[in-house]
Enzyme design. Structure first.
Site, PDB file in Angstrom:
ATOM      1  N   GLU A 108     118.554  23.183  30.977  1.00 13.16           N
ATOM      2  CA  GLU A 108     118.952  23.473  29.599  1.00 13.16           C
ATOM      3  C   GLU A 108     120.450  23.195  29.456  1.00 13.16           C
ATOM      4  O   GLU A 108     121.258  23.748  30.198  1.00 13.16           O
ATOM      5  CB  GLU A 108     118.666  24.949  29.298  1.00 13.16           C
ATOM      6  CG  GLU A 108     118.986  25.329  27.873  1.00 13.16           C
ATOM      7  CD  GLU A 108     118.709  26.807  27.575  1.00 13.16           C
ATOM      8  OE1 GLU A 108     119.148  27.672  28.361  1.00 13.16           O
ATOM      9  OE2 GLU A 108     118.060  27.097  26.557  1.00 13.16           O
ATOM     10  N   GLU A 161     128.777  40.050  24.990  1.00  9.36           N
ATOM     11  CA  GLU A 161     130.209  40.382  24.925  1.00  9.36           C
ATOM     12  C   GLU A 161     131.002  39.287  24.214  1.00  9.36           C
ATOM     13  O   GLU A 161     132.183  39.449  23.942  1.00  9.36           O
ATOM     14  CB  GLU A 161     130.769  40.658  26.329  1.00  9.36           C
ATOM     15  CG  GLU A 161     130.664  39.534  27.341  1.00  9.36           C
ATOM     16  CD  GLU A 161     129.325  39.490  28.088  1.00  9.36           C
ATOM     17  OE1 GLU A 161     128.273  39.597  27.430  1.00  9.36           O
ATOM     18  OE2 GLU A 161     129.342  39.299  29.317  1.00  9.36           O
ATOM     19  N   ARG A 162     130.336  38.154  23.886  1.00  6.83           N
ATOM     20  CA  ARG A 162     131.090  37.073  23.244  1.00  6.83           C
ATOM     21  C   ARG A 162     131.223  37.264  21.747  1.00  6.83           C
ATOM     22  O   ARG A 162     132.158  36.783  21.142  1.00  6.83           O
ATOM     23  CB  ARG A 162     130.412  35.731  23.543  1.00  6.83           C
ATOM     24  CG  ARG A 162     130.654  35.351  24.979  1.00  6.83           C
ATOM     25  CD  ARG A 162     129.975  34.071  25.329  1.00  6.83           C
ATOM     26  NE  ARG A 162     129.358  34.219  26.622  1.00  6.83           N
ATOM     27  CZ  ARG A 162     128.288  33.572  27.029  1.00  6.83           C
ATOM     28  NH1 ARG A 162     127.701  32.716  26.226  1.00  6.83           N
ATOM     29  NH2 ARG A 162     127.815  33.766  28.220  1.00  6.83           N
ATOM     30  N   LYS A 205     122.685  46.493  24.011  1.00  7.05           N
ATOM     31  CA  LYS A 205     123.790  45.915  24.796  1.00  7.05           C
ATOM     32  C   LYS A 205     123.876  44.447  24.340  1.00  7.05           C
ATOM     33  O   LYS A 205     123.176  43.585  24.834  1.00  7.05           O
ATOM     34  CB  LYS A 205     123.456  46.013  26.301  1.00  7.05           C
ATOM     35  CG  LYS A 205     124.646  46.047  27.234  1.00  7.05           C
ATOM     36  CD  LYS A 205     125.657  44.930  27.039  1.00  7.05           C
ATOM     37  CE  LYS A 205     125.218  43.639  27.683  1.00  7.05           C
ATOM     38  NZ  LYS A 205     126.141  42.514  27.355  1.00  7.05           N
ATOM     39  N   SER A 256     119.579  33.717  29.185  1.00 10.98           N
ATOM     40  CA  SER A 256     119.247  32.565  30.025  1.00 10.98           C
ATOM     41  C   SER A 256     118.174  32.957  31.058  1.00 10.98           C
ATOM     42  O   SER A 256     118.019  34.142  31.388  1.00 10.98           O
ATOM     43  CB  SER A 256     120.508  32.065  30.717  1.00 10.98           C
ATOM     44  OG  SER A 256     121.113  33.139  31.410  1.00 10.98           O
ATOM     45  N   CYS A 288     117.726  28.538  21.191  1.00 10.75           N
ATOM     46  CA  CYS A 288     116.649  28.437  22.186  1.00 10.75           C
ATOM     47  C   CYS A 288     115.497  27.614  21.643  1.00 10.75           C
ATOM     48  O   CYS A 288     114.631  27.190  22.396  1.00 10.75           O
ATOM     49  CB  CYS A 288     116.152  29.817  22.590  1.00 10.75           C
ATOM     50  SG  CYS A 288     115.261  30.623  21.259  1.00 10.75           S
ATOM     51  N   PHE A 306     124.397  35.601  23.033  1.00  7.77           N
ATOM     52  CA  PHE A 306     125.464  35.344  22.048  1.00  7.77           C
ATOM     53  C   PHE A 306     124.974  34.534  20.860  1.00  7.77           C
ATOM     54  O   PHE A 306     125.578  34.561  19.797  1.00  7.77           O
ATOM     55  CB  PHE A 306     126.631  34.584  22.726  1.00  7.77           C
ATOM     56  CG  PHE A 306     126.387  33.096  22.840  1.00  7.77           C
ATOM     57  CD1 PHE A 306     126.690  32.243  21.790  1.00  7.77           C
ATOM     58  CD2 PHE A 306     125.825  32.546  23.989  1.00  7.77           C
ATOM     59  CE1 PHE A 306     126.448  30.880  21.884  1.00  7.77           C
ATOM     60  CE2 PHE A 306     125.573  31.188  24.087  1.00  7.77           C
ATOM     61  CZ  PHE A 306     125.881  30.352  23.027  1.00  7.77           C
TER      62      PHE A 306
HETATM   63  P1  NAD Z   1     123.153  35.040  29.080  1.00 12.19           P
HETATM   64  O1  NAD Z   1     121.970  35.080  29.977  1.00 12.19           O
HETATM   65  O2  NAD Z   1     124.452  34.584  29.638  1.00 12.19           O
HETATM   66  O3  NAD Z   1     123.435  36.510  28.482  1.00 12.19           O
HETATM   67  C1  NAD Z   1     122.408  37.290  27.910  1.00 12.19           C
HETATM   68  C2  NAD Z   1     122.754  38.765  28.113  1.00 12.19           C
HETATM   69  O4  NAD Z   1     122.775  39.047  29.518  1.00 12.19           O
HETATM   70  C3  NAD Z   1     124.104  39.160  27.558  1.00 12.19           C
HETATM   71  O5  NAD Z   1     124.009  40.416  26.940  1.00 12.19           O
HETATM   72  C4  NAD Z   1     124.989  39.214  28.797  1.00 12.19           C
HETATM   73  O6  NAD Z   1     126.031  40.154  28.696  1.00 12.19           O
HETATM   74  C5  NAD Z   1     124.029  39.602  29.896  1.00 12.19           C
HETATM   75  N1  NAD Z   1     124.401  39.049  31.203  1.00 12.19           N
HETATM   76  C6  NAD Z   1     125.078  37.898  31.438  1.00 12.19           C
HETATM   77  N2  NAD Z   1     125.235  37.716  32.766  1.00 12.19           N
HETATM   78  C7  NAD Z   1     124.641  38.758  33.372  1.00 12.19           C
HETATM   79  C8  NAD Z   1     124.463  39.136  34.747  1.00 12.19           C
HETATM   80  N3  NAD Z   1     124.930  38.381  35.738  1.00 12.19           N
HETATM   81  N4  NAD Z   1     123.803  40.273  35.018  1.00 12.19           N
HETATM   82  C9  NAD Z   1     123.307  41.032  34.023  1.00 12.19           C
HETATM   83  N5  NAD Z   1     123.457  40.725  32.712  1.00 12.19           N
HETATM   84  C10 NAD Z   1     124.109  39.611  32.391  1.00 12.19           C
HETATM   85  O7  NAD Z   1     122.727  34.173  27.804  1.00 12.19           O
HETATM   86  P2  NAD Z   1     123.651  33.649  26.629  1.00 12.19           P
HETATM   87  O8  NAD Z   1     124.509  32.545  27.135  1.00 12.19           O
HETATM   88  O9  NAD Z   1     124.299  34.776  25.928  1.00 12.19           O
HETATM   89  O10 NAD Z   1     122.536  33.052  25.644  1.00 12.19           O
HETATM   90  C11 NAD Z   1     122.024  31.757  25.733  1.00 12.19           C
HETATM   91  C12 NAD Z   1     120.709  31.740  26.466  1.00 12.19           C
HETATM   92  O11 NAD Z   1     119.756  32.573  25.798  1.00 12.19           O
HETATM   93  C13 NAD Z   1     120.068  30.357  26.485  1.00 12.19           C
HETATM   94  O12 NAD Z   1     119.512  30.139  27.750  1.00 12.19           O
HETATM   95  C14 NAD Z   1     118.989  30.441  25.426  1.00 12.19           C
HETATM   96  O13 NAD Z   1     117.920  29.531  25.586  1.00 12.19           O
HETATM   97  C15 NAD Z   1     118.542  31.846  25.597  1.00 12.19           C
HETATM   98  N6  NAD Z   1     117.846  32.341  24.415  1.00 12.19           N
HETATM   99  C16 NAD Z   1     116.501  32.518  24.502  1.00 12.19           C
HETATM  100  C17 NAD Z   1     115.791  32.958  23.397  1.00 12.19           C
HETATM  101  C18 NAD Z   1     114.310  33.180  23.486  1.00 12.19           C
HETATM  102  O14 NAD Z   1     113.768  33.908  22.649  1.00 12.19           O
HETATM  103  N7  NAD Z   1     113.621  32.613  24.465  1.00 12.19           N
HETATM  104  C19 NAD Z   1     116.468  33.218  22.206  1.00 12.19           C
HETATM  105  C20 NAD Z   1     117.858  33.026  22.162  1.00 12.19           C
HETATM  106  C21 NAD Z   1     118.538  32.596  23.279  1.00 12.19           C
END
Ligand code: NAD
Length: 498
Positions: free
Chosen positions: A383, A176-177, A173, A226, A281, A149
């Site tokens: 985090e 969804e937020r 994909k 994450s 991140c 998101f």
């Molecule tokens: P998230 O892991 O909740 O979601 C990421 C994606 O995974 C979304 O598209 C979501 O729909 C999907 N998802 C969520 N739960 C799932 C599940 N149980 N099974 C399968 N798919 C699922 O992450 P977020 O809250 O949207 O984003 C924040 C996180 O992203 C933080 O941890 C941040 O550090 C990380 N991030 C990392 C980078 C990098 O390049 N390392 C860059 C940006 C963000």
């Protein structure tokens, strides 16, 4: 109220599942729209469209593919204000920060315009008697990106730009937020001349992610999110024989040496720690001053700056940062502050009680600052992803370096110093993928690659830069011999060129 469906085969398609999620406007806590959550069959429909469109796109000259991206850049510039406004409303970040999100994504589109150069192979004439060898890069076919998101424009563009420029068809994909901007990007791609089916958006949750990971026609998946989900996506995608790269969470340290310019260091910490409400991140979440005296001088400067942070609605011109993305995120971050207090860290600035006048239902909190945090505490290890900065006091440079090296995450890190020797030693020894020397958020530019180490990333190649073309293409090597070089009779031993 907006109703977001999917974007498949060049047009908006309503969701069929009957399942939806609320999309909030964090600045006032209202429901801004509903987003459809795709079924496996809807993901499959996108894949079939992509699969049908991809061969013709791959057969299009790379410079013609690049020209579509050039036009796309123009359209994004035209619609920049509209896109930034939508992004800020769904995410909560400020308008200037939203424009930065879009800009850092478009820089990877600019880089991807170099596809004709990036797709070049190698050639060796006369590698053996009458034998020439050459290699070529070819697209994989249908590939996918699953994105978080916190950068709803930048990260989809980091994934899609190189993938499309290389001749693949792409399934996004997004989170969804905040699905509004990814759908807007899809419309602009079509307006720029991208053939229908080459950039598709399927909105959804775990069900759609699993469908992407299990679909036999999707050859590669780039994920950002994450760490726990990154690890899951990596394992499931690899088990299904796909090429997978996953970028996860972070706990980025900034080491402040006693010789650093403390005002500069404090300003850097404020921007990198609290910008975008800490939902980056590459945010700095741990400050490590070296020596008691440096720590005291840093704290003197940090405390008034944190107390003076301007929090406001995303649309306000002078806010330093806006609300968090959802009420759950807000409660989770506040929960971490409670944990830190229980663990014995000293909460020097407490932003938990902040209320935004006129926007009482928005997901706001003020900046929080902890001193005397230790490495055993959960607020140090995990985090938090909010406007909370932890100060860990180190006695020596080596102790500070060891903190960054021993942490399970290794996304970004920075050192503030005027000592070239210390900076050089740090850059060489630190076990982190992206390092800043007097630069708090060392996100590499588009023509370098982006990626963390340790549990911040899973897979071999980084995002953007040359690695993105390696990830979204496969190499073929051709050894050729023309009749004049062919001897009569069969050869039974392994061919050598000698
Ligand atoms: P998230 O892991 O909740 O979601 C990421 C994606 O995974 C979304 O598209 C979501 O729909 C999907 N998802 C969520 N739960 C799932 C599940 N149980 N099974 C399968 N798919 C699922 O992450 P977020 O809250 O949207 O984003 C924040 C996180 O992203 C933080 O941890 C941040 O550090 C990380 N991030 C990392 C980078 C990098 O390049 N390392 C860059 C940006 C963000």
């Amino acid at each position: 109220m907006r109703n977001y469906g999917h974007f498949i085969g060049g047009k908006h398609v309503a969701g069929q599942s009957g399942r939806t999620a609320d999309v909030f406007q964090p600045l006032d806590g209202s429901v801004f729209g509903k987003v459809a959550l795709a079924t496996k069959a809807e993901v499959r429909a996108a894949v079939e469209n992509a699969k049908a469109a991809q061969p013709a796109w791959a057969a299009t000259n790379p410079q013609r593919r690049a020209r579509v991206l050039m036009k796309f850049l123009e359209l994004c510039a035209r619609d920049n204000d509209k896109m930034a406004d939508l992004l800020a409303r769904e995410h909560g970040k400020t308008i200037p920060d939203a424009k930065g999100d879009i800009q850092r994504g478009l820089e990877v589109i600019e880089f991807s315009i170099g596809a004709p150069q990036m797709m070049k192979g190698e050639y060796t004439e006369g590698a053996g008697p009458g034998i020439d060898i050459y290699s070529m890069r070819q697209p994989l076919g249908v590939v996918a990106g699953i994105t978080p998101f916190n950068f709803p424009a930048m990260i989809p563009l980091w994934k899609a730009g190189p993938a499309i420029a290389a001749g693949n068809a792409f399934i996004l994909k997004p989170s969804e937020r905040d699905p509004g901007v990814p759908l807007m990007l899809a419309e602009l791609f079509i307006e720029a001349g991208l053939p229908p089916g080459i950039f598709n958006v399927v909105n959804g949750d775990k069900e759609s992610v699993d469908a992407v990971l299990d679909d036999p026609d999707i050859k590669a998946v780039g994920f950002v999110g994450s760490t726990s989900i990154a690890e899951y996506v990596y394992a499931r995608g690899c088990a299904n024989g796909k090429r997978v790269q996953c970028f996860g969470g972070a706990k980025n340290h900034m080491i402040i040496m006693p010789d650093a310019d403390m005002d500069q260091a404090a300003d850097a910490l404020i921007g990198a720690g609290y910008g975008s409400a800490g939902e980056r991140c590459m945010a700095i979440s741990v400050a490590v001053p070296v020596g008691e005296e440096a720590a005291n001088r840093l704290m003197e400067r940090l405390v008034p700056r944190v107390e003076g942070l301007k929090i406001g609605p995303s649309t306000s011109a002078d806010a330093d940062f806006g609300p968090l993305v959802t009420s759950q995120a807000l409660e989770r971050v506040k929960g971490y502050v409670d944990i830190g207090i229980k663990e014995g860290a000293k909460l020097v600035v407490d932003g938990r009680g902040f209320k935004m006048q006129g926007y009482e239902n928005g997901f706001y909190m003020g900046g929080c600052l902890f001193d005397n945090v230790t490495k055993e505490m959960r607020i140090y290890q995990e985090e938090i992803f909010g406007p909370v900065l932890s100060v860990v006091r180190a006695k020596t440079y080596n102790e500070a370096l060891a903190l960054a090296n021993d942490h399970e995450y290794g996304n970004g890190v920075a050192i503030y110093t005027r000592d070239g020797d210390a900076a050089r030693d740090f850059a060489a020894k630190v076990q982190v993928g992206m390092v800043g020397v007097n630069v708090p958020i060392p996100v590499p530019l588009a023509y370098y690659t982006f990626g963390g180490w340790k549990r911040s990333s899973f897979g071999d190649l980084n995002q953007h830069g040359p690695d993105a073309f390696r990830f979204y293409t496969k190499t073929k090597t051709i050894t050729s011999r023309w009749p004049s070089g062919i001897k009569d009779g069969a050869e039974f031993s392994i061919p050598t060129m000698g």
